[in-house]
Scaffold this active site. Structure first.
Site, PDB file in Angstrom:
ATOM      1  N   HIS A 154      -9.241   1.920   4.612  1.00 39.46           N
ATOM      2  CA  HIS A 154      -7.967   2.057   5.317  1.00 39.46           C
ATOM      3  C   HIS A 154      -8.130   3.040   6.481  1.00 39.46           C
ATOM      4  O   HIS A 154      -8.867   4.025   6.372  1.00 39.46           O
ATOM      5  CB  HIS A 154      -6.879   2.543   4.358  1.00 39.46           C
ATOM      6  CG  HIS A 154      -5.516   2.450   4.965  1.00 39.46           C
ATOM      7  ND1 HIS A 154      -5.031   3.421   5.796  1.00 39.46           N
ATOM      8  CD2 HIS A 154      -4.578   1.478   4.910  1.00 39.46           C
ATOM      9  CE1 HIS A 154      -3.822   3.050   6.227  1.00 39.46           C
ATOM     10  NE2 HIS A 154      -3.532   1.876   5.694  1.00 39.46           N
ATOM     11  N   GLY A 171       2.548   2.419  10.582  1.00 44.59           N
ATOM     12  CA  GLY A 171       3.556   3.452  10.395  1.00 44.59           C
ATOM     13  C   GLY A 171       4.256   3.871  11.687  1.00 44.59           C
ATOM     14  O   GLY A 171       4.943   4.879  11.719  1.00 44.59           O
ATOM     15  N   GLU A 222      -6.346   5.338   7.540  1.00 45.35           N
ATOM     16  CA  GLU A 222      -6.033   6.739   7.235  1.00 45.35           C
ATOM     17  C   GLU A 222      -7.222   7.422   6.561  1.00 45.35           C
ATOM     18  O   GLU A 222      -7.445   8.620   6.758  1.00 45.35           O
ATOM     19  CB  GLU A 222      -4.767   6.821   6.356  1.00 45.35           C
ATOM     20  CG  GLU A 222      -3.526   6.551   7.193  1.00 45.35           C
ATOM     21  CD  GLU A 222      -2.379   5.905   6.450  1.00 45.35           C
ATOM     22  OE1 GLU A 222      -2.350   5.959   5.209  1.00 45.35           O
ATOM     23  OE2 GLU A 222      -1.503   5.327   7.119  1.00 45.35           O
ATOM     24  N   GLU A 249      -5.696  -4.423  10.409  1.00 46.81           N
ATOM     25  CA  GLU A 249      -4.647  -3.437  10.631  1.00 46.81           C
ATOM     26  C   GLU A 249      -4.912  -2.658  11.919  1.00 46.81           C
ATOM     27  O   GLU A 249      -5.679  -1.687  11.917  1.00 46.81           O
ATOM     28  CB  GLU A 249      -4.587  -2.457   9.456  1.00 46.81           C
ATOM     29  CG  GLU A 249      -4.231  -3.120   8.145  1.00 46.81           C
ATOM     30  CD  GLU A 249      -3.524  -2.153   7.199  1.00 46.81           C
ATOM     31  OE1 GLU A 249      -2.475  -2.532   6.698  1.00 46.81           O
ATOM     32  OE2 GLU A 249      -4.006  -1.034   7.010  1.00 46.81           O
ATOM     33  N   ASN A 271       0.885  -1.164   0.000  1.00 49.49           N
ATOM     34  CA  ASN A 271       0.000   0.000   0.000  1.00 49.49           C
ATOM     35  C   ASN A 271       0.921   1.211   0.000  1.00 49.49           C
ATOM     36  O   ASN A 271       1.493   1.557   1.023  1.00 49.49           O
ATOM     37  CB  ASN A 271      -0.890  -0.022   1.254  1.00 49.49           C
ATOM     38  CG  ASN A 271      -1.641   1.281   1.429  1.00 49.49           C
ATOM     39  OD1 ASN A 271      -1.846   2.026   0.479  1.00 49.49           O
ATOM     40  ND2 ASN A 271      -2.063   1.567   2.663  1.00 49.49           N
ATOM     41  N   TRP A 272       1.074   1.799  -1.167  1.00 44.24           N
ATOM     42  CA  TRP A 272       2.082   2.868  -1.312  1.00 44.24           C
ATOM     43  C   TRP A 272       1.652   4.178  -0.671  1.00 44.24           C
ATOM     44  O   TRP A 272       2.454   5.080  -0.519  1.00 44.24           O
ATOM     45  CB  TRP A 272       2.375   3.099  -2.798  1.00 44.24           C
ATOM     46  CG  TRP A 272       3.151   2.001  -3.454  1.00 44.24           C
ATOM     47  CD1 TRP A 272       3.451   0.758  -2.942  1.00 44.24           C
ATOM     48  CD2 TRP A 272       3.761   2.050  -4.756  1.00 44.24           C
ATOM     49  NE1 TRP A 272       4.196   0.038  -3.854  1.00 44.24           N
ATOM     50  CE2 TRP A 272       4.396   0.808  -4.975  1.00 44.24           C
ATOM     51  CE3 TRP A 272       3.816   3.015  -5.762  1.00 44.24           C
ATOM     52  CZ2 TRP A 272       5.091   0.524  -6.159  1.00 44.24           C
ATOM     53  CZ3 TRP A 272       4.505   2.728  -6.938  1.00 44.24           C
ATOM     54  CH2 TRP A 272       5.143   1.495  -7.117  1.00 44.24           C
ATOM     55  N   LYS A 273       0.381   4.330  -0.361  1.00 46.58           N
ATOM     56  CA  LYS A 273      -0.149   5.588   0.195  1.00 46.58           C
ATOM     57  C   LYS A 273       0.146   6.739  -0.767  1.00 46.58           C
ATOM     58  O   LYS A 273       0.150   6.523  -1.968  1.00 46.58           O
ATOM     59  CB  LYS A 273       0.420   5.813   1.601  1.00 46.58           C
ATOM     60  CG  LYS A 273       0.273   4.544   2.468  1.00 46.58           C
ATOM     61  CD  LYS A 273       0.522   4.761   3.906  1.00 46.58           C
ATOM     62  CE  LYS A 273       0.326   3.440   4.646  1.00 46.58           C
ATOM     63  NZ  LYS A 273       0.363   3.583   6.072  1.00 46.58           N
ATOM     64  N   GLY A 275       2.828  -1.091   4.208  1.00 45.73           N
ATOM     65  CA  GLY A 275       2.983   0.317   3.859  1.00 45.73           C
ATOM     66  C   GLY A 275       4.441   0.650   3.610  1.00 45.73           C
ATOM     67  O   GLY A 275       4.987   0.399   2.534  1.00 45.73           O
ATOM     68  N   GLY A 276       5.104   1.185   4.631  1.00 47.05           N
ATOM     69  CA  GLY A 276       6.479   1.670   4.504  1.00 47.05           C
ATOM     70  C   GLY A 276       7.427   0.707   3.795  1.00 47.05           C
ATOM     71  O   GLY A 276       8.152   1.104   2.877  1.00 47.05           O
ATOM     72  N   SER A 295       3.242  -2.037  10.259  1.00 47.90           N
ATOM     73  CA  SER A 295       4.684  -2.187  10.483  1.00 47.90           C
ATOM     74  C   SER A 295       5.186  -3.605  10.206  1.00 47.90           C
ATOM     75  O   SER A 295       6.102  -4.079  10.865  1.00 47.90           O
ATOM     76  CB  SER A 295       5.061  -1.725  11.898  1.00 47.90           C
ATOM     77  OG  SER A 295       4.719  -0.364  12.078  1.00 47.90           O
TER      78      SER A 295
END
Ligand code: PGA
Length: 255
Positions: A98, A176, A100, A170, A13-15, A237-238, A216
Site C-alpha cells: 500500500h 484519501g 502508505e 491506486e 482497507n480500514w487502515k 479506504g474511507g 477515493s
C-alpha cells in the site's frame, strides 16, 4: 478482454481505524447490507481486529484480510507480524505494498516482492497495490512506473501463484484526498497492468486476474469506475468505514 472471466472484488482497507469491539460492530452492520452481493466482499482490517472481525463475519459472505505482513517466517523483527501468523488465525487475504506503507514505512518494490512471496508461501491471497505519485503522473511516467512496480513485485511469482494475486491500482494522489481518478484514467492504467501481466504470464492469466481501482472510490463514483472493462473491483479506504457507503459500492460491483 472478457470481464466475465474475472471475479469482481470489493475490498475495504480500514487502515488504522476501529478497535476490536468497533470492528465487530461494523462488520455486523455491513453483513445484512451485502448478503445478496454478486461479487466478493472483503474487509482488510488492523491485525488486532482480525479475530473479532472474523467472529462477526462468520456465516456471512464477508471475508477478512490483513493490511500487511512481514517477509520473514519468524525471527528478530520486533513489532512485526508474519504471513504464517496471519494464516494461522485464518486470515485469507493480505494487502501488500500500500502506498502508505511505501510513503511512511520505507517499503520498496523489493520489500513488497519479498512480502508477496512470503504471503503466497503461507497460502494467503494477496491484494498487491501499485500506483504513481502526483509528480510522476505530471511527468508522464505513469505507464512505465506502474508496469515496473508490477514487474518487480511479481518477481519469482509463478503462473500458478497468480490465481492468488489481486492487483489494486491506486494512484497515490487519489488516496484519501477526495480526488478520484476519472473512469478513463483508471481504465487506462488497469489496462496497462493487464498488458504487463500478459507479457509476464500470457493472455489467459492476464484475463483471469482481478484488477481493482482504489483512491477515493465511493458510493457516487463506483458504478462508473466499475463499468470500465479492465476495472474489476475496488479497494476502498474511507468509504469502507461507513456501512451504507461500503454496501452501495458492493451493490455497484454486483451489477
Ligand atoms: P481511500 O483509500 O478510499 O480513502 O482513498 C483507498 C486506499 O488507501 O486503499
Amino acid at each position: 478482454m472478457n470481464k466475465a472471466k474475472r471475479k469482481t472484488i470489493i475490498a475495504g482497507n480500514w487502515k488504522m481505524n476501529k478497535t476490536p469491539a468497533q470492528a465487530k460492530e461494523l462488520i455486523s452492520t455491513i453483513a445484512p447490507l451485502v448478503k445478496d452481493a454478486d461479487c466478493e466482499v472483503i474487509a482488510c482490517v488492523p491485525f488486532i481486529d482480525i479475530t473479532a472481525a472474523q467472529e462477526a463475519a462468520q456465516g456471512t459472505n464477508i471475508k477478512i484480510g490483513a493490511e500487511n505482513c512481514h517477509w520473514a517466517e519468524s525471527g528478530a523483527f520486533t513489532g512485526e507480524i508474519s504471513a504464517a501468523m496471519l494464516a494461522d488465525i485464518g486470515s485469507e487475504y493480505v494487502v501488500i505494498g500500500h502506498s502508505e506503507r511505501r510513503q511512511y514505512f520505507g517499503e520498496t518494490d523489493e520489500t513488497v516482492n519479498m512480502r508477496v512471496k512470503s504471503a503466497l508461501a503461507a497460502g494467503l491471497k494477496v491484494i498487491l497495490c501499485v500506483g504513481e505519485l502526483k509528480e510522476q503522473r505530471l511527468q508522464g511516467i505513469t505507464p512505465e512506473l506502474v508496469a515496473l512496480q508490477t514487474k518487480i513485485a511479481l518477481g519469482g511469482v509463478t503462473e500458478q501463484d497468480m490465481s492468488s494475486i489481486i492487483i489494486a491500482y491506486e494512484p497515490v494522489w487519489a488516496i484519501g484526498t477526495g480526488l478520484t481518478a476519472t473512469a478513463e484514467q483508471a481504465q487506462e492504467v488497469c489496462k496497462i497492468i493487464r498488458d504487463c501481466l500478459a507479457e509476464l504470464y500470457g493472455q489467459a492469466v492476464a484475463e483471469a486476474t482481478t484488477i481493482q481501482y482504489g483512491g477515493s472510490m465511493n458510493d457516487a463514483n463506483a458504478e462508473e469506475l466499475l463499468g470500465k472493462p479492465d476495472v474489476d473491483g475496488g479497494l476502498i479506504g474511507g468509504a469502507s468505514l461507513v456501512a451504507e457507503k461500503f454496501a452501495a459500492i458492493v451493490a455497484a460491483g454486483s451489477k
